[in-house]
Design an enzyme around this catalytic site. Structure first.
Site, short mmCIF file in Angstrom:
data_model
loop_
_atom_site.label_atom_id
_atom_site.label_comp_id
_atom_site.label_asym_id
_atom_site.label_seq_id
_atom_site.Cartn_x
_atom_site.Cartn_y
_atom_site.Cartn_z
CB CYS A 79 -0.92 -0.03 1.22
SG CYS A 79 -1.82 1.50 1.52
CB CYS A 82 0.30 1.97 4.04
SG CYS A 82 -1.38 1.32 3.88
#
Length: 324
Positions: A79, A82
């Protein structure tokens, strides 16, 4: 975290409610033990950011949330957002100096936790305060917005639950703090058996008193706390006229007293989502004392079902959306 169902059709299932309060009780006992020993042990700044998995969730998140708000960062290696949000949250955890704890959960390795929190996309950030979960935000939010959200979270933790955070020692070793051993509660088998016997006999007042007898000596006892919540619910509805209660609620949706009574009936009848939804709607529509009354009854009904039940998690999220 194991989802559990509770039957309101007869005797309260004490075995089913035991686990629901266990984590909070352990944390309260550990906090009391630390106070008797002169206060909590200070931790190193690096201990403010922890990796959490399913096996350690109860210990590292639920129990710790009784002493400090725990912010959960759901992330994954693949991600990209993230990778932006994670370092920012870690820096803020250290900067806030123990006012919240950051728990990082890899969703790829902890699919069950992802499902139980209803995560639809990552990064997703939740908080757990005194065992209660609420969503904070999703995606890589701006730092100013994150700071504002954290400030509100900390204020709620302090004002509603008395959470003052954890002490931080910049010179402490990362693993220098050891958890205080929980103080075992005394044996209450006879009193709990008396409560169950009273319920079997239809003596709700006797059951309530038996649970209160346990709590008078051990206010944090999990079975007694949740058993009392269930027995008091049954007491509230035993003399109700269901048709009249439902008519009152339908005729005047703004009557908070009527909605609370109807929610009690919903829950006893097994309509858990209806009970929760009715009170969330009441919180949304009202203000002041009426809003507080609906919110507090909703929290009481959460206790009756158990905090690990996914329906409670969903309702907590709905409540958080109308409160914040």
């Amino acid at each position: 975290m194991q989802p559990r169902n509770m039957s309101m059709s007869g005797v309260v299932d004490l075995a089913a409610v035991k686990a629901a309060g266990e984590a909070k009780v352990k944390a309260e006992q550990a906090r009391a033990q630390a106070a008797r020993q002169g206060g909590p042990t200070a931790v190193a700044p690096s201990a403010l950011v922890i990796d959490v998995d399913e096996a350690g969730f109860e210990r590292d998140v639920l129990q710790r949330s009784a002493e400090v708000p725990v912010v959960i960062d759901f992330w994954a290696e693949w991600c990209e957002p993230c990778k932006q949000l994670g370092p920012l949250l870690e820096r803020l955890a250290v900067e806030y100096n123990g006012r919240f704890l950051l728990a990082k959960i890899d969703v790829d390795a902890n699919q069950m936790l992802m499902q139980q929190f209803g995560i639809q996309g990552i990064p997703a950030v939740f908080a757990v305060v005194a065992g209660q979960a609420l969503p904070l935000f999703q995606g890589a939010a701006p730092e100013a917005q994150i700071r504002e959200t954290l400030d509100q979270l900390i204020q709620v933790g302090e004002e509603r639950f008395g959470l003052t955070g954890i002490a931080v020692d910049p010179d402490a070793a990362a693993d220098g703090a050891s958890a205080a051993a929980p103080v075992p509660a005394g044996p209450y088998d006879a009193l709990l058996e008396a409560a169950m016997s009273a319920l079997d006999a239809g003596d709700l007042a006797g059951a309530v008193q038996a649970y209160k007898n346990v709590l008078a000596d051990d206010p944090a006892h999990p079975e007694a706390k949740l058993g009392l919540a269930q027995a008091e619910l049954l007491t509230r509805v035993q003399d109700m006229d269901p048709q009249q209660v439902r008519k009152n609620a339908a005729d005047d949706p703004a009557d908070v007293t009527a909605q609370i009574a109807a929610a009690d009936l919903d829950l006893v009848g097994g309509h858990v989502e209806d009970a929760f939804g009715r009170l969330v709607d009441a919180v949304r529509r009202t203000a002041g004392e009426d809003r507080d009354a609906a919110r507090l009854r909703l929290l009481e009904l959460f206790e009756v079902i158990g905090s690990d039940d996914p329906r409670v998690t969903t309702a907590r999220q709905a409540l958080a959306r109308v409160l914040f």
